[in-house]
Design an enzyme around this catalytic site. Structure first.
Site, PDB file in Angstrom:
ATOM      1  N   SER A   1      13.617 -46.156  29.635  1.00 47.30           N
ATOM      2  CA  SER A   1      12.499 -46.942  29.981  1.00 47.30           C
ATOM      3  C   SER A   1      11.309 -47.106  28.828  1.00 47.30           C
ATOM      4  O   SER A   1      10.550 -47.792  28.979  1.00 47.30           O
ATOM      5  CB  SER A   1      11.717 -46.190  31.329  1.00 47.30           C
ATOM      6  OG  SER A   1      11.464 -44.970  30.877  1.00 47.30           O
TER       7      SER A   1
ATOM      8  N   HIS B   1      16.276 -48.963  35.453  1.00 49.13           N
ATOM      9  CA  HIS B   1      15.983 -50.127  34.556  1.00 49.13           C
ATOM     10  C   HIS B   1      17.146 -51.037  34.471  1.00 49.13           C
ATOM     11  O   HIS B   1      16.956 -51.731  33.216  1.00 49.13           O
ATOM     12  CB  HIS B   1      15.292 -49.442  33.372  1.00 49.13           C
ATOM     13  CG  HIS B   1      13.914 -48.734  33.775  1.00 49.13           C
ATOM     14  ND1 HIS B   1      12.725 -49.328  33.951  1.00 49.13           N
ATOM     15  CD2 HIS B   1      13.918 -47.464  33.859  1.00 49.13           C
ATOM     16  CE1 HIS B   1      11.989 -48.631  34.360  1.00 49.13           C
ATOM     17  NE2 HIS B   1      12.494 -47.266  34.362  1.00 49.13           N
TER      18      HIS B   1
ATOM     19  N   LYS C   1      12.347 -50.374  42.005  1.00 45.30           N
ATOM     20  CA  LYS C   1      11.804 -51.182  41.164  1.00 45.30           C
ATOM     21  C   LYS C   1      12.388 -52.790  41.223  1.00 45.30           C
ATOM     22  O   LYS C   1      11.769 -53.328  41.759  1.00 45.30           O
ATOM     23  CB  LYS C   1      12.662 -50.698  39.732  1.00 45.30           C
ATOM     24  CG  LYS C   1      11.745 -49.084  39.266  1.00 45.30           C
ATOM     25  CD  LYS C   1      12.236 -48.463  38.055  1.00 45.30           C
ATOM     26  CE  LYS C   1      11.416 -47.279  37.927  1.00 45.30           C
ATOM     27  NZ  LYS C   1      12.269 -46.066  37.355  1.00 45.30           N
TER      28      LYS C   1
HETATM   29  C1  PLP Z   1      11.866 -44.648  38.020  1.00 41.29           C
HETATM   30  C2  PLP Z   1      13.009 -43.837  37.691  1.00 41.29           C
HETATM   31  C3  PLP Z   1      13.715 -42.931  38.344  1.00 41.29           C
HETATM   32  C4  PLP Z   1      12.876 -42.511  39.703  1.00 41.29           C
HETATM   33  O1  PLP Z   1      13.071 -43.340  40.592  1.00 41.29           O
HETATM   34  P1  PLP Z   1      12.359 -43.284  42.047  1.00 41.29           P
HETATM   35  O2  PLP Z   1      13.275 -44.085  43.044  1.00 41.29           O
HETATM   36  O3  PLP Z   1      10.960 -44.111  41.891  1.00 41.29           O
HETATM   37  O4  PLP Z   1      12.353 -41.748  42.410  1.00 41.29           O
HETATM   38  C5  PLP Z   1      14.623 -42.034  38.304  1.00 41.29           C
HETATM   39  N1  PLP Z   1      15.371 -42.375  36.976  1.00 41.29           N
HETATM   40  C6  PLP Z   1      14.985 -43.365  35.985  1.00 41.29           C
HETATM   41  C7  PLP Z   1      15.743 -43.629  34.749  1.00 41.29           C
HETATM   42  C8  PLP Z   1      13.626 -44.102  36.214  1.00 41.29           C
HETATM   43  O5  PLP Z   1      13.209 -44.842  35.573  1.00 41.29           O
END
Ligand code: PLP
Ligand code: NAG
Ligand code: NAG
Length: 416
Positions: free
Chosen positions: A203, A231, A262
């Site tokens: 990320s 992502h 996301k």
């Molecule tokens: C955002 C993210 C998470 C967490 O996801 P949530 O559903 O918000 O708990 C886990 N792994 C990665 C790589 C992320 O970017």
């Protein structure tokens, strides 16, 4: 904390108790001071509108261009996604007041799991309250003390925490370094079962894991491959299925975790897809699944519509890709260095932490909301402003952001 609260409210008359409570409060305050002094304090800007390409921040009137959400496909306030949430709320209620296995599974939960499994072309899917939970649940169930987990050193916090919870031997390989991964596979040869674990896309840099090489090595050494696709799900690859589709290894990656929080509508929720037997075992044993409330119907409704939109067409993903290239090309032409390739995470590399923070402030004055990232979130000397492109941005939005970068970049001597 409870002591501190009691002390504040003066609930107890005991002098000794008050002294003890004061001691706790001092510990908390010195921790807080240390965070401030280290310059790692995380403030929260208050948004007073919906999430979207244009937002209201701290009293502004919907005129701030937002380039820091994970809203890659613009589905967070897409009319059809919102309507599906309202419909589900009306038909299925606010929530389940139950975990899944007692009385918390509705037809819509099963339907969404089936759609997500189909989207990822895997046998089965299990929903969680978040991907953080999905990551916390998996390793402990799958891996025992005779097993090993081999993970990229820059993996997401939720993966690191998930691994900490399991009793497998841990090996960390250098970021995207296949030679080092091979070394670790050799070192862990005596393990019963081995799982290679990586983010599909990281990320902070928007860089893509070398999944073909990872799968080659995993097959050579008899390991399983797990990827966290938070992502990537919804927009990477020809049909937006993710990093495994982009790199042609959908049938060679065994387990995928991702988020509904996301690109897929942005509400909440996470999931694991993979072999049916694994998903069944997770339903039996995974603690975040067993002991946490079911996803609320409106959240399930929104996510289901988002997945349906993506199963029907990859038009939204293509629109985002075009805008990403517009931003990357014009920024590079203007003299900026953008890390990564073709991913909507566009890190504008600046090096100096103070510069990144000052430039981000100046960008906001020009109506463009971006965030500077510096140590310890990224390595020392690699401070950057992370820009995230969304399908909901217009070409004019992209050009306005580029113009604002050029103006602030010149002011701070980053470009000439
Ligand atoms: C955002 C993210 C998470 C967490 O996801 P949530 O559903 O918000 O708990 C886990 N792994 C990665 C790589 C992320 O970017
Ligand atoms: C993926 O999700 C599962 C639960 O669904 C969780 O147990 C596991 O730890 C996650 N794995 C990773 C590597 O994040
Ligand atoms: C950005 O690129 C597009 C083409 O990709 C071009 O038409 C446009 O004028 C450029 N904008 C800026 C600000 O340079």
């Amino acid at each position: 904390i409870w002591c501190a609260v009691n002390w504040r409210l003066n609930l107890t008359g005991s002098r000794a108790y008050a002294a003890a409570a004061q001691a706790v409060l001092s510990v908390l305050e010195s921790e807080l001071d240390a965070i401030r002094t280290a310059g790692t304090w995380k403030g929260e800007r208050v948004i007073t509108s919906q999430q979207g390409p244009r937002i209201s921040v701290d009293g502004s009137r919907g005129d701030i261009l937002n380039f820091c959400a994970n809203n890659y496909l613009g589905l967070s306030n897409h009319p059809e996604v919102v309507k599906a949430g309202i419909d589900a709320l009306k038909k299925y209620g606010a929530g389940l007041s139950s975990v899944r296995f007692i009385c918390g599974t509705q037809s819509i939960h099963k339907n969404l799991e089936e759609k997500l499994a189909r989207f990822h072309e895997r046998e089965d899917c299990i929903l969680y309250a978040s991907c953080f939970d999905a990551n916390a649940g998996l390793f402990e169930v799958l891996l025992g003390p005779d097993d090993a987990v081999l993970s990229d050193e820059l993996n997401h916090a939720s993966i690191i925490d998930g691994i900490r919870l399991c009793r497998a031997k841990r090996f960390r390989y250098k970021h995207m370094d296949l030679n080092d991964l091979e070394e670790k596979l050799k070192e862990s040869r005596s393990s019963r079962m081995r799982l290679v674990v990586t983010d599909g896309v990281f990320s902070m840099d928007g860089d893509v894991a070398p999944l073909q090489g990872i799968c080659d090595l995993a097959e050579q050494y008899g390991a399983l491959v797990f990827i966290d696709e938070c992502h990537a799900t919804g927009f990477l690859g020809p049909r937006g299925r993710g990093t495994d589709e982009l790199l042609g290894v959908m049938d060679r990656v065994h387990i995928v975790n991702s988020t509904l929080g996301k690109a897929l509508g942005g509400a909440a929720g996470g999931y694991t897809v993979g072999p049916k037997a694994l998903i069944e075992l997770l339903r039996q044993r995974s603690r975040p699944y067993l002991f946490s409330n079911s996803l609320p119907p409106p959240v399930v409704g929104c996510a289901t519509r988002a997945v349906e939109l993506l199963l029907a067409s990859n038009e939204i993903a293509q629109s985002m890709a075009a805008k990403t290239m517009r931003f990357r090309n014009n920024m590079t032409q203007a003299g900026f260095t953008i890390s990564g390739t073709a991913h909507p995470i566009c890190p504008v590399m600046l090096g100096d932490a103070r510069l990144a923070s000052l430039m981000a402030d100046d960008m906001l004055k020009l109506g463009v909301y971006v965030i500077g990232f510096s140590y310890p979130v990224v390595p020392k000397g690699k401070a950057r402003i992370r820009v995230q492109i969304s399908a909901a941005h217009t070409d004019e939005d992209i050009d306005r952001a580029v113009d604002a970068f050029i103006q602030t970049g010149r002011k701070h001597g980053v470009i000439s």
